[in-house]
Design a protein around this motif. Sequence first.
Motif, PDB file in Angstrom:
ATOM      1  N   ILE A   6      36.861  30.218  12.987  1.00 50.28           N
ATOM      2  CA  ILE A   6      36.281  30.527  11.890  1.00 50.28           C
ATOM      3  C   ILE A   6      35.159  29.606  11.685  1.00 50.28           C
ATOM      4  N   ALA A   7      35.334  28.350  11.963  1.00 46.46           N
ATOM      5  CA  ALA A   7      33.989  27.405  11.999  1.00 46.46           C
ATOM      6  C   ALA A   7      32.788  27.784  12.789  1.00 46.46           C
ATOM      7  N   LYS A   8      33.097  28.312  13.964  1.00 45.38           N
ATOM      8  CA  LYS A   8      32.125  28.908  14.831  1.00 45.38           C
ATOM      9  C   LYS A   8      31.410  30.009  14.296  1.00 45.38           C
ATOM     10  N   LEU A   9      32.114  30.849  13.743  1.00 44.39           N
ATOM     11  CA  LEU A   9      31.867  32.010  12.848  1.00 44.39           C
ATOM     12  C   LEU A   9      30.929  31.728  11.633  1.00 44.39           C
ATOM     13  N   LYS A  10      31.208  30.556  11.026  1.00 44.97           N
ATOM     14  CA  LYS A  10      30.368  30.125   9.887  1.00 44.97           C
ATOM     15  C   LYS A  10      29.040  29.511  10.557  1.00 44.97           C
ATOM     16  N   GLY A  30      27.267  30.638  12.776  1.00 47.66           N
ATOM     17  CA  GLY A  30      26.470  31.511  13.156  1.00 47.66           C
ATOM     18  C   GLY A  30      27.047  32.254  14.621  1.00 47.66           C
ATOM     19  N   SER A  31      28.063  31.927  15.338  1.00 45.48           N
ATOM     20  CA  SER A  31      28.471  32.751  16.302  1.00 45.48           C
ATOM     21  C   SER A  31      28.895  34.096  16.128  1.00 45.48           C
ATOM     22  N   LYS A  32      28.759  35.242  17.094  1.00 45.23           N
ATOM     23  CA  LYS A  32      28.881  36.555  16.631  1.00 45.23           C
ATOM     24  C   LYS A  32      30.581  36.511  17.019  1.00 45.23           C
ATOM     25  N   PHE A  33      30.820  37.548  15.932  1.00 46.59           N
ATOM     26  CA  PHE A  33      32.584  37.772  16.026  1.00 46.59           C
ATOM     27  C   PHE A  33      32.923  38.282  17.487  1.00 46.59           C
ATOM     28  N   GLU A  34      32.061  39.425  18.054  1.00 45.22           N
ATOM     29  CA  GLU A  34      32.080  40.145  19.041  1.00 45.22           C
ATOM     30  C   GLU A  34      32.554  39.170  20.421  1.00 45.22           C
ATOM     31  N   ASP A  35      31.360  38.263  20.369  1.00 46.42           N
ATOM     32  CA  ASP A  35      31.142  37.200  21.349  1.00 46.42           C
ATOM     33  C   ASP A  35      32.585  36.490  21.477  1.00 46.42           C
ATOM     34  N   LEU A  36      33.190  35.999  20.443  1.00 46.79           N
ATOM     35  CA  LEU A  36      34.321  35.102  20.359  1.00 46.79           C
ATOM     36  C   LEU A  36      35.460  35.753  20.537  1.00 46.79           C
ATOM     37  N   ALA A  37      35.525  37.110  20.362  1.00 45.93           N
ATOM     38  CA  ALA A  37      36.645  38.102  20.501  1.00 45.93           C
ATOM     39  C   ALA A  37      37.122  38.153  21.965  1.00 45.93           C
ATOM     40  N   LYS A  38      36.082  37.645  22.717  1.00 43.06           N
ATOM     41  CA  LYS A  38      36.398  37.623  24.368  1.00 43.06           C
ATOM     42  C   LYS A  38      37.498  36.859  24.846  1.00 43.06           C
ATOM     43  N   THR A  39      37.602  35.794  23.820  1.00 45.35           N
ATOM     44  CA  THR A  39      38.567  34.690  24.133  1.00 45.35           C
ATOM     45  C   THR A  39      40.128  35.230  23.481  1.00 45.35           C
ATOM     46  N   SER A  40      40.161  36.176  22.872  1.00 45.78           N
ATOM     47  CA  SER A  40      41.059  36.590  22.323  1.00 45.78           C
ATOM     48  C   SER A  40      42.496  36.856  23.164  1.00 45.78           C
ATOM     49  N   LYS A  41      43.557  36.313  22.701  1.00 46.57           N
ATOM     50  CA  LYS A  41      44.905  36.601  23.327  1.00 46.57           C
ATOM     51  C   LYS A  41      45.068  38.385  23.517  1.00 46.57           C
ATOM     52  N   ASP A  42      44.441  39.041  22.560  1.00 47.93           N
ATOM     53  CA  ASP A  42      44.987  40.337  22.664  1.00 47.93           C
ATOM     54  C   ASP A  42      44.086  41.087  23.793  1.00 47.93           C
ATOM     55  N   ALA A  43      44.797  41.230  24.929  1.00 47.92           N
ATOM     56  CA  ALA A  43      43.882  41.752  26.141  1.00 47.92           C
ATOM     57  C   ALA A  43      43.261  43.253  25.698  1.00 47.92           C
ATOM     58  N   GLY A  44      43.963  43.859  24.965  1.00 49.73           N
ATOM     59  CA  GLY A  44      43.719  45.410  24.537  1.00 49.73           C
ATOM     60  C   GLY A  44      42.291  45.391  23.750  1.00 49.73           C
ATOM     61  N   THR A  45      42.132  44.328  23.010  1.00 49.88           N
ATOM     62  CA  THR A  45      40.740  44.554  22.080  1.00 49.88           C
ATOM     63  C   THR A  45      39.841  43.498  22.385  1.00 49.88           C
ATOM     64  N   ALA A  96      38.037  36.679   6.948  1.00 49.61           N
ATOM     65  CA  ALA A  96      39.169  36.079   6.175  1.00 49.61           C
ATOM     66  C   ALA A  96      38.770  34.484   6.319  1.00 49.61           C
ATOM     67  N   ALA A  97      39.057  33.929   5.086  1.00 47.47           N
ATOM     68  CA  ALA A  97      38.785  32.499   5.012  1.00 47.47           C
ATOM     69  C   ALA A  97      39.715  31.689   5.730  1.00 47.47           C
ATOM     70  N   ALA A  98      40.934  32.051   6.032  1.00 52.28           N
ATOM     71  CA  ALA A  98      42.063  31.419   6.599  1.00 52.28           C
ATOM     72  C   ALA A  98      42.638  32.309   7.566  1.00 52.28           C
ATOM     73  N   PRO A  99      43.403  31.552   8.530  1.00 50.14           N
ATOM     74  CA  PRO A  99      43.914  32.414   9.740  1.00 50.14           C
ATOM     75  C   PRO A  99      45.224  32.969   9.225  1.00 50.14           C
ATOM     76  N   VAL A 100      45.470  34.147   9.531  1.00 47.95           N
ATOM     77  CA  VAL A 100      46.835  34.742   9.187  1.00 47.95           C
ATOM     78  C   VAL A 100      48.089  34.678  10.472  1.00 47.95           C
ATOM     79  N   GLN A 101      49.153  34.508  10.328  1.00 50.72           N
ATOM     80  CA  GLN A 101      50.135  33.963  11.114  1.00 50.72           C
ATOM     81  C   GLN A 101      51.056  35.362  11.363  1.00 50.72           C
ATOM     82  N   THR A 102      51.114  35.648  12.673  1.00 53.40           N
ATOM     83  CA  THR A 102      52.190  36.974  12.628  1.00 53.40           C
ATOM     84  C   THR A 102      53.054  36.369  13.991  1.00 53.40           C
ATOM     85  N   PRO A 103      53.929  37.109  14.346  1.00 55.61           N
ATOM     86  CA  PRO A 103      54.813  36.683  15.541  1.00 55.61           C
ATOM     87  C   PRO A 103      54.129  36.636  16.817  1.00 55.61           C
ATOM     88  N   ASN A 104      53.053  37.201  16.836  1.00 54.49           N
ATOM     89  CA  ASN A 104      51.976  37.137  17.949  1.00 54.49           C
ATOM     90  C   ASN A 104      51.197  35.889  18.030  1.00 54.49           C
TER      91      ASN A 104
END
Length: 258
Positions: A149-153, A155-170, A202-210
């Motif tokens: 979230i700090a990196k997005l604020k 100026g980093s692009k969401f799509e670039d940071l998404a490459k590090t996501s644990k969700d391999a499908g997205t 979203a200003a804060a992270p959201v926790q789920t079982p994943n």
Amino acid sequence: MTFKPALLSALVAAVAMPAFAQNIAVVNGKAIPSSRAEAVVKQVVAQGQQPDTPQLREMVKKDLIAREVMMQEAIKRGFDKDATVKAQLENVRQSLVVNALAKEYMTKNPISDAEMKAEYDRFKAQAGDKEYHVRHILVETEADAKAVIAKLKAGSKFEDLAKTSKDAGTANNGGDLDWATPTSFPKPFSDAFVSLKKGEVAAAPVQTPNGFHVIKLDDTRAAKLPTFDEVKPQIAEAMAQKKLMAYQDAMVKKAKVQ
């Protein structure tokens, strides 16, 4: 009145025909009833696999004869007395008998159109009148999510940071979760994006079982929900299953279980 011998023979043959027609074949002295073949033909036709033709009936006949030959050989070798086979047969027997009970119960207690319509209306109310185009980045810890979230604020692009996501499908498509209604997601997740404006994160992270999610709302649009007629079969099946489970639970409660 007297019958000529030839005519008498023809009448006797005609009377005898139904008895022969009761079986499609006799294998080593064991009759295969035509009713068994009829049941197979009806099942194949009902499933839309093939039309009822002489070729189909001949194929079913050959299959039942072959099966009977194999069955006789299996019994000769004692497989019908095998403990594993007997246990499997008992499971199949129970399934068939229980299914017959369930079918009778649902025949006598069908789901009405009014009940299905009420269920559809509840579904529509829960789904709401909007669809949301959402993206997310899934990470292991809350600290990791806050760092994203700090990196997005900064100026980093969401799509670039998404490459590090644990969700391999997205991860390789910018975290895109496509269009969906809030009911498609866990409530904490949907609660976070329904309050966002287009383009907001979203200003804060959201926790789920994943794990922890960083959520972005791309856009909203009017919901394109299926009509009642389109989902009526699925509603009927779901409600029938629910009704059967209630019937089963009621009988289990009455049973003496030691």
